[in-house]
Design a protein around this motif. Sequence first.
Motif, mmCIF file in Angstrom:
data_model
loop_
_atom_site.group_PDB
_atom_site.id
_atom_site.type_symbol
_atom_site.label_atom_id
_atom_site.label_comp_id
_atom_site.label_asym_id
_atom_site.label_seq_id
_atom_site.Cartn_x
_atom_site.Cartn_y
_atom_site.Cartn_z
ATOM 1 N N TYR A 209 44.753 53.311 49.922
ATOM 2 C CA TYR A 209 44.493 51.907 50.338
ATOM 3 C C TYR A 209 42.777 52.004 50.127
ATOM 4 N N SER A 210 42.555 51.101 48.936
ATOM 5 C CA SER A 210 41.196 51.044 48.209
ATOM 6 C C SER A 210 40.356 49.684 48.154
ATOM 7 N N ASP A 211 39.919 49.507 49.396
ATOM 8 C CA ASP A 211 39.189 48.217 49.522
ATOM 9 C C ASP A 211 37.735 48.181 48.731
ATOM 10 N N GLU A 212 37.849 47.316 47.591
ATOM 11 C CA GLU A 212 36.817 47.582 46.568
ATOM 12 C C GLU A 212 36.311 45.913 46.458
ATOM 13 N N ILE A 213 36.054 45.272 47.887
ATOM 14 C CA ILE A 213 35.418 44.104 47.912
ATOM 15 C C ILE A 213 34.102 43.838 47.375
ATOM 16 N N TYR A 214 33.241 44.950 47.304
ATOM 17 C CA TYR A 214 31.991 45.066 46.928
ATOM 18 C C TYR A 214 31.903 45.713 45.337
ATOM 19 N N ASP A 215 32.661 45.625 44.868
ATOM 20 C CA ASP A 215 32.891 46.230 43.505
ATOM 21 C C ASP A 215 31.635 45.846 42.556
ATOM 22 N N ARG A 216 31.424 44.625 42.703
ATOM 23 C CA ARG A 216 30.415 43.899 41.649
ATOM 24 C C ARG A 216 28.957 44.173 42.154
ATOM 25 N N LEU A 217 28.876 44.441 43.318
ATOM 26 C CA LEU A 217 27.382 44.688 43.928
ATOM 27 C C LEU A 217 27.014 46.234 43.986
ATOM 28 N N ALA A 218 26.754 46.436 42.654
ATOM 29 C CA ALA A 218 26.328 47.909 42.462
ATOM 30 C C ALA A 218 24.769 48.058 41.893
ATOM 31 N N TYR A 219 23.912 49.101 42.163
ATOM 32 C CA TYR A 219 22.868 49.121 41.879
ATOM 33 C C TYR A 219 22.244 50.315 41.248
ATOM 34 N N GLY A 220 21.036 50.258 40.384
ATOM 35 C CA GLY A 220 20.522 51.391 39.805
ATOM 36 C C GLY A 220 21.685 51.907 38.575
ATOM 37 N N THR A 221 21.817 53.327 38.721
ATOM 38 C CA THR A 221 22.605 53.730 37.810
ATOM 39 C C THR A 221 24.029 53.798 38.034
ATOM 40 N N TYR A 222 24.475 53.543 39.267
ATOM 41 C CA TYR A 222 25.929 53.584 39.727
ATOM 42 C C TYR A 222 26.611 52.467 38.990
ATOM 43 N N ARG A 223 27.741 52.840 38.486
ATOM 44 C CA ARG A 223 28.736 52.135 38.003
ATOM 45 C C ARG A 223 30.200 52.364 38.678
ATOM 46 N N HIS A 224 30.679 51.402 39.088
ATOM 47 C CA HIS A 224 31.943 51.312 39.785
ATOM 48 C C HIS A 224 33.115 51.784 39.194
ATOM 49 N N ARG A 225 33.967 52.270 39.619
ATOM 50 C CA ARG A 225 35.346 52.724 39.089
ATOM 51 C C ARG A 225 36.402 52.210 40.002
ATOM 52 N N ALA A 226 37.496 51.768 39.418
ATOM 53 C CA ALA A 226 38.625 51.196 40.272
ATOM 54 C C ALA A 226 39.316 52.641 40.834
ATOM 55 N N MET A 227 39.648 52.776 41.717
ATOM 56 C CA MET A 227 40.430 53.839 42.248
ATOM 57 C C MET A 227 41.796 54.217 41.338
ATOM 58 N N SER A 228 42.305 52.953 41.309
ATOM 59 C CA SER A 228 43.620 53.048 40.635
ATOM 60 C C SER A 228 43.640 53.382 39.120
ATOM 61 N N ALA A 229 42.388 53.261 38.743
ATOM 62 C CA ALA A 229 42.105 53.668 37.137
ATOM 63 C C ALA A 229 42.076 55.135 36.976
ATOM 64 N N LEU A 230 42.031 55.835 38.222
ATOM 65 C CA LEU A 230 41.962 57.485 37.988
ATOM 66 C C LEU A 230 43.200 58.157 37.646
ATOM 67 N N PRO A 231 43.188 59.024 36.787
ATOM 68 C CA PRO A 231 44.598 59.841 36.532
ATOM 69 C C PRO A 231 45.273 60.105 37.594
ATOM 70 N N GLY A 232 46.649 59.519 37.725
ATOM 71 C CA GLY A 232 47.601 60.064 38.737
ATOM 72 C C GLY A 232 47.620 58.860 39.732
ATOM 73 N N MET A 233 46.624 57.933 39.825
ATOM 74 C CA MET A 233 46.208 57.047 41.134
ATOM 75 C C MET A 233 47.028 55.835 41.109
ATOM 76 N N ARG A 234 47.439 55.447 39.750
ATOM 77 C CA ARG A 234 47.892 53.835 39.809
ATOM 78 C C ARG A 234 49.041 54.040 40.727
ATOM 79 N N GLU A 235 50.056 54.691 40.378
ATOM 80 C CA GLU A 235 51.233 54.688 41.169
ATOM 81 C C GLU A 235 51.424 54.923 42.724
ATOM 82 N N ARG A 236 50.077 55.382 43.123
ATOM 83 C CA ARG A 236 49.811 55.893 44.770
ATOM 84 C C ARG A 236 48.620 54.858 45.453
ATOM 85 N N THR A 237 48.108 53.895 44.420
ATOM 86 C CA THR A 237 46.980 53.038 44.864
ATOM 87 C C THR A 237 47.291 51.750 45.300
ATOM 88 N N ILE A 238 47.113 51.231 46.496
ATOM 89 C CA ILE A 238 46.867 49.573 46.705
ATOM 90 C C ILE A 238 45.540 49.234 46.723
#
Length: 400
Positions: A209-238
């Motif tokens: 379960y990946s709650d990414e409600i704050y995905d757009r509020l990122a600062y500095g050099t940090y760049r958010h990645r959706a958990m389901s976008a990682l290899p092997g994760m789309r089929e097991r991520t809500i």
Amino acid sequence: MTTETFRAPLAERALSERVRAVPPSGIRRFFDILATMDDVISLGVGEPDFDTPPTIVEAGVASLRRGRTHYTSNFGTIELRRALADHLERRYGVRYDPATEILITVGASEAVDLALRATCDPGDEVVLHEPSYVAYVPAVVFAGGVVRHVATRLQDDFALDPSAVEAAITPRTKALFLGYPCNPTGAVLPVDVQDELAAIAVRHDLLVYSDEIYDRLAYGTYRHRAMSALPGMRERTILVGGFSKAYAMTGWRVGWLCAPAAILEGIVKVHQYGIMSAPTVAQDAALTALLEGEAEVERMRAAYDGRRRLLVDGFNAIGLRTFEPRGAFYAFPLITSTGLDSETFAQRLLDEEHVAVVPGGAFGPSGEGHVRACYATSEEELREALVRIGRFVERCRAAS
């Protein structure tokens, strides 16, 4: 004398054991108190101080005037689901079928509740980092699950240790719950940590379960990645998100949930019997937010970034050690130098200086010794709050 004589009154027996086992929100009590006070600076409510941008408001008004006052599909309007699918693919490179893999919900809170109730059987274990948002543990408990906590701490910048996550997994573990960027700490998942967590989920065949409600509020050099976008994760991520934080739409109550079609089919069952559909006018406003709101998101994010630096630097100058949050809109200062626990600190600060913060212990055992301060308020109020907190801290140290 029969056994009936010894039965507790109905009022004491009416609530389920699950409900009785969950304490009231550690946040709400402070909100109720400050509502009765004048001259309070609230750093407690996790809500943008910005009003919803005018173009989004006008879209809602136009929706009402067009007579858009009826139910939508249980899944939500297809126009909003298509726009969201395009948005997620454009930002994170993960594609969902708008017809079968996206559900529009009544805020991200409903999405979290649905995900857990649709997938947890009694006794299923869910590994959850803490400190974490106050609703996560109750949502697991209400679904019949069991929480296995993994602590994070200031000395590690509240980073989640993948080895600690793996050590918490047992044969009863069904899922890993992630809420990043994190409320209350503002911590994020570095690339290497996120990759390791994904590998753990695959290795142990866990749901995530990946709650990414704050995905757009990122600062500095940090760049958010959706958990389901990682290899092997789309089929097991809500994947869970919403419009409340980035678009200043808390009162509109629009969230979303993405999952593989076979999982979403079950989640929709829970949604359709409990809710029917998210508010139509709010969905129409959310569509405009996605299509036309990017400049407003960036404007608000830049404002939060400036406030972030002001509050973090201010706390450290007062002597309340605070690590630099890279996401969301919270600072999580250490207040142990005052000699007070987090509950006493928050209560006395509210009583004596009329500044509201939230005790860190409300977010889990690792939050004790901290308070959560939300910087989604004006720089003028943040500066005044720092003056008042500084006075309070000086008094506490002088008395100890």
